[in-house]
Design a protein around this motif. Sequence first.
Motif, PDB file in Angstrom:
ATOM      1  N   GLU A 184      -1.096  -6.347 -10.436  1.00 48.67           N
ATOM      2  CA  GLU A 184      -1.196  -5.094 -10.454  1.00 48.67           C
ATOM      3  C   GLU A 184       0.299  -4.617  -9.962  1.00 48.67           C
ATOM      4  OE1 GLU A 184      -3.192  -3.380  -7.054  1.00 48.67           O
ATOM      5  OE2 GLU A 184      -3.565  -1.382  -8.152  1.00 48.67           O
ATOM      6  N   VAL A 185       0.740  -3.684 -10.748  1.00 51.79           N
ATOM      7  CA  VAL A 185       1.996  -3.101 -10.559  1.00 51.79           C
ATOM      8  C   VAL A 185       1.977  -1.868  -9.896  1.00 51.79           C
ATOM      9  CG1 VAL A 185       2.330  -1.956 -12.817  1.00 51.79           C
ATOM     10  CG2 VAL A 185       4.264  -2.670 -11.551  1.00 51.79           C
ATOM     11  N   MET A 186       2.895  -1.294  -9.033  1.00 47.07           N
ATOM     12  CA  MET A 186       3.032  -0.219  -8.451  1.00 47.07           C
ATOM     13  C   MET A 186       4.569   0.260  -8.626  1.00 47.07           C
ATOM     14  SD  MET A 186       0.747  -0.883  -5.162  1.00 47.07           S
ATOM     15  CE  MET A 186       0.809  -2.546  -5.653  1.00 47.07           C
ATOM     16  N   ALA A 187       4.757   1.249  -9.329  1.00 44.61           N
ATOM     17  CA  ALA A 187       6.319   1.647  -9.649  1.00 44.61           C
ATOM     18  C   ALA A 187       6.182   3.193  -9.769  1.00 44.61           C
ATOM     19  CB  ALA A 187       6.457   1.155 -11.246  1.00 44.61           C
ATOM     20  N   LEU A 188       6.786   3.381  -8.489  1.00 49.72           N
ATOM     21  CA  LEU A 188       6.698   4.796  -7.969  1.00 49.72           C
ATOM     22  C   LEU A 188       7.975   5.382  -7.690  1.00 49.72           C
ATOM     23  CD1 LEU A 188       3.633   4.528  -5.194  1.00 49.72           C
ATOM     24  CD2 LEU A 188       3.621   5.341  -7.579  1.00 49.72           C
ATOM     25  N   PRO A 189       8.700   6.267  -8.656  1.00 48.56           N
ATOM     26  CA  PRO A 189       9.858   6.858  -8.480  1.00 48.56           C
ATOM     27  C   PRO A 189       9.638   7.711  -7.564  1.00 48.56           C
ATOM     28  CG  PRO A 189       8.667   7.675 -10.330  1.00 48.56           C
ATOM     29  CD  PRO A 189       7.749   6.814  -9.774  1.00 48.56           C
ATOM     30  N   LEU A 190      10.852   8.149  -6.950  1.00 46.09           N
ATOM     31  CA  LEU A 190      11.035   9.505  -5.942  1.00 46.09           C
ATOM     32  C   LEU A 190      10.465  10.637  -6.695  1.00 46.09           C
ATOM     33  CD1 LEU A 190      14.298   8.676  -4.117  1.00 46.09           C
ATOM     34  CD2 LEU A 190      11.978   8.508  -3.120  1.00 46.09           C
ATOM     35  N   CYS A 191       9.726  11.581  -5.983  1.00 45.28           N
ATOM     36  CA  CYS A 191       9.382  12.722  -6.591  1.00 45.28           C
ATOM     37  C   CYS A 191      10.242  13.820  -6.607  1.00 45.28           C
ATOM     38  CB  CYS A 191       8.223  13.140  -5.871  1.00 45.28           C
ATOM     39  SG  CYS A 191       7.427  14.537  -6.723  1.00 45.28           S
ATOM     40  N   ILE A 192      11.440  13.733  -7.531  1.00 43.74           N
ATOM     41  CA  ILE A 192      12.567  14.771  -7.694  1.00 43.74           C
ATOM     42  C   ILE A 192      12.266  15.567  -8.718  1.00 43.74           C
ATOM     43  CG2 ILE A 192      15.086  15.048  -8.067  1.00 43.74           C
ATOM     44  CD1 ILE A 192      15.349  12.030  -7.405  1.00 43.74           C
ATOM     45  N   ALA A 193      11.936  16.830  -8.294  1.00 44.38           N
ATOM     46  CA  ALA A 193      11.762  17.932  -9.265  1.00 44.38           C
ATOM     47  C   ALA A 193      12.265  17.996 -10.557  1.00 44.38           C
ATOM     48  CB  ALA A 193      11.635  19.166  -8.503  1.00 44.38           C
ATOM     49  N   GLU A 194      11.780  17.764 -11.581  1.00 43.75           N
ATOM     50  CA  GLU A 194      12.216  18.198 -12.842  1.00 43.75           C
ATOM     51  C   GLU A 194      13.635  16.926 -13.389  1.00 43.75           C
ATOM     52  OE1 GLU A 194      13.075  22.186 -14.004  1.00 43.75           O
ATOM     53  OE2 GLU A 194      11.326  22.732 -12.798  1.00 43.75           O
ATOM     54  N   SER A 195      13.595  15.970 -12.379  1.00 44.09           N
ATOM     55  CA  SER A 195      14.465  15.168 -12.746  1.00 44.09           C
ATOM     56  C   SER A 195      14.498  14.340 -13.908  1.00 44.09           C
ATOM     57  CB  SER A 195      14.771  14.281 -11.598  1.00 44.09           C
ATOM     58  OG  SER A 195      15.992  13.081 -11.712  1.00 44.09           O
ATOM     59  N   ASP A 196      15.515  13.753 -14.610  1.00 45.11           N
ATOM     60  CA  ASP A 196      15.601  13.049 -15.874  1.00 45.11           C
ATOM     61  C   ASP A 196      15.163  11.463 -15.367  1.00 45.11           C
ATOM     62  OD1 ASP A 196      18.628  11.674 -15.535  1.00 45.11           O
ATOM     63  OD2 ASP A 196      18.531  13.928 -15.197  1.00 45.11           O
ATOM     64  N   GLY A 197      15.136  10.932 -14.142  1.00 40.75           N
ATOM     65  CA  GLY A 197      14.746   9.872 -13.701  1.00 40.75           C
ATOM     66  C   GLY A 197      14.858   9.551 -12.215  1.00 40.75           C
ATOM     67  N   ALA A 198      14.546   8.580 -11.566  1.00 40.41           N
ATOM     68  CA  ALA A 198      14.332   8.579 -10.156  1.00 40.41           C
ATOM     69  C   ALA A 198      14.421   7.068  -9.901  1.00 40.41           C
ATOM     70  CB  ALA A 198      13.497   9.301  -9.396  1.00 40.41           C
ATOM     71  N   PRO A 199      15.102   6.734  -8.675  1.00 38.21           N
ATOM     72  CA  PRO A 199      15.109   5.457  -8.147  1.00 38.21           C
ATOM     73  C   PRO A 199      13.696   5.073  -7.784  1.00 38.21           C
ATOM     74  CG  PRO A 199      16.840   6.414  -7.324  1.00 38.21           C
ATOM     75  CD  PRO A 199      16.200   7.652  -7.919  1.00 38.21           C
ATOM     76  N   ALA A 200      13.134   3.944  -7.988  1.00 40.01           N
ATOM     77  CA  ALA A 200      11.649   3.578  -7.717  1.00 40.01           C
ATOM     78  C   ALA A 200      11.717   2.302  -6.929  1.00 40.01           C
ATOM     79  CB  ALA A 200      10.996   3.380  -8.908  1.00 40.01           C
ATOM     80  N   ARG A 201      10.806   2.164  -5.956  1.00 43.21           N
ATOM     81  CA  ARG A 201      10.402   0.786  -5.220  1.00 43.21           C
ATOM     82  C   ARG A 201       9.214   0.394  -6.271  1.00 43.21           C
ATOM     83  NH1 ARG A 201      11.382  -0.812   0.135  1.00 43.21           N
ATOM     84  NH2 ARG A 201      11.042  -3.304  -0.121  1.00 43.21           N
ATOM     85  N   VAL A 202       9.500  -0.805  -6.793  1.00 36.84           N
ATOM     86  CA  VAL A 202       8.422  -1.333  -7.860  1.00 36.84           C
ATOM     87  C   VAL A 202       8.048  -2.732  -7.282  1.00 36.84           C
ATOM     88  CG1 VAL A 202       8.183  -2.284 -10.139  1.00 36.84           C
ATOM     89  CG2 VAL A 202       9.735  -0.401  -9.730  1.00 36.84           C
ATOM     90  N   VAL A 203       6.609  -2.713  -6.819  1.00 37.66           N
ATOM     91  CA  VAL A 203       6.048  -3.822  -6.437  1.00 37.66           C
ATOM     92  C   VAL A 203       4.819  -4.619  -7.204  1.00 37.66           C
ATOM     93  CG1 VAL A 203       4.517  -4.656  -4.209  1.00 37.66           C
ATOM     94  CG2 VAL A 203       6.656  -3.078  -4.281  1.00 37.66           C
ATOM     95  N   LEU A 204       4.732  -5.892  -7.273  1.00 34.56           N
ATOM     96  CA  LEU A 204       3.633  -6.528  -7.926  1.00 34.56           C
ATOM     97  C   LEU A 204       2.749  -7.046  -6.797  1.00 34.56           C
ATOM     98  CD1 LEU A 204       5.043  -8.488 -10.915  1.00 34.56           C
ATOM     99  CD2 LEU A 204       3.973  -6.400 -11.025  1.00 34.56           C
ATOM    100  N   ARG A 205       1.631  -6.974  -6.985  1.00 34.50           N
ATOM    101  CA  ARG A 205       0.368  -7.598  -6.126  1.00 34.50           C
ATOM    102  C   ARG A 205      -0.431  -8.561  -6.958  1.00 34.50           C
ATOM    103  NH1 ARG A 205      -2.972  -3.312  -2.663  1.00 34.50           N
ATOM    104  NH2 ARG A 205      -3.798  -3.071  -4.533  1.00 34.50           N
ATOM    105  N   THR A 206      -0.509  -9.680  -6.489  1.00 33.22           N
ATOM    106  CA  THR A 206      -1.383 -10.517  -7.256  1.00 33.22           C
ATOM    107  C   THR A 206      -3.025 -10.195  -7.283  1.00 33.22           C
ATOM    108  OG1 THR A 206      -1.846 -12.161  -5.190  1.00 33.22           O
ATOM    109  CG2 THR A 206      -0.142 -12.719  -6.962  1.00 33.22           C
ATOM    110  N   LEU A 207      -3.660 -10.415  -8.561  1.00 38.95           N
ATOM    111  CA  LEU A 207      -4.929  -9.880  -8.752  1.00 38.95           C
ATOM    112  C   LEU A 207      -6.059 -10.726  -7.810  1.00 38.95           C
ATOM    113  CD1 LEU A 207      -4.933  -9.630 -12.526  1.00 38.95           C
ATOM    114  CD2 LEU A 207      -4.562  -7.642 -10.798  1.00 38.95           C
ATOM    115  N   THR A 208      -6.954  -9.879  -7.211  1.00 36.90           N
ATOM    116  CA  THR A 208      -7.900 -10.438  -6.414  1.00 36.90           C
ATOM    117  C   THR A 208      -9.318 -10.796  -7.454  1.00 36.90           C
ATOM    118  OG1 THR A 208      -8.479  -8.437  -5.656  1.00 36.90           O
ATOM    119  CG2 THR A 208      -7.273  -9.830  -4.050  1.00 36.90           C
ATOM    120  N   LEU A 209      -9.553 -11.906  -7.457  1.00 35.05           N
ATOM    121  CA  LEU A 209     -10.744 -12.121  -8.634  1.00 35.05           C
ATOM    122  C   LEU A 209     -12.116 -12.052  -7.886  1.00 35.05           C
ATOM    123  CD1 LEU A 209      -8.805 -15.208 -10.487  1.00 35.05           C
ATOM    124  CD2 LEU A 209      -8.794 -12.891 -11.167  1.00 35.05           C
TER     125      LEU A 209
END
Length: 209
Positions: A184-209
């Motif tokens: 599972e990926v969580m790729a959450l950019p900073l919520c910068i209004a109308e920005s063309d991009g934003a730094p993000a903390r991107v994390v993977l979590r192993t799947l629970t089966l």
Amino acid sequence: MQFYDLSRPLTPRSAVFPGDTPVSLTHNLLLRQGDACNLSSITLSVHAGTHVDAPRHNSDAGPGIDRIPLDVLIGRARVVTLPVTNAITLADVQALDLAGVTRLLVHTRDSDVPDDVFDHDLVFFTPDAAAWLGDQGVRLIGTDAPSVDPVSSADLAAHRAFLRCAVVIVENLCLRAVPDGDYEVMALPLCIAESDGAPARVVLRTLTL
Ligand SMILES: [Zn+2]
């Protein structure tokens, strides 16, 4: 459950795209100087470090980073290693098993490039490979390179091909320690209004089966 942090730390030594604003950090208040707290400010490009490109990056009419749907940025993702030198071609992506894959993170030799080194010879996508991934139903593409196009590209053709297929681009990941597979990926950019991009903390979590 195991977590992998794919984010490259932001420091004044962080490599940035040639000509882009370097990262700088200013300490405005310091406890050790008698201030009430430590308080800092930063200056950086919205494409510094690990970041998400908004459609606005390549189209004035495109939504900003604050309008990327969260359900694209969070969910099941596949990590695949591609042992390519530079170009990720149509043949390279057509050889992948992408059944049911909507988020794809590509692990290349660029994960081994140190955070303070810019790879001028970075791994990029050919436009037909980008378009094909979009046509297959990929909604989010992640790369460990600082761009999906070559550094010298004038038209950013892979960016535009992904944009035409509404594929969200995450750049400058570090997948060095991550085995190929589904997460599972969580790729959450900073919520910068109308920005063309934003730094993000991107994390993977192993799947629970
Ligand atoms: Zn970018």
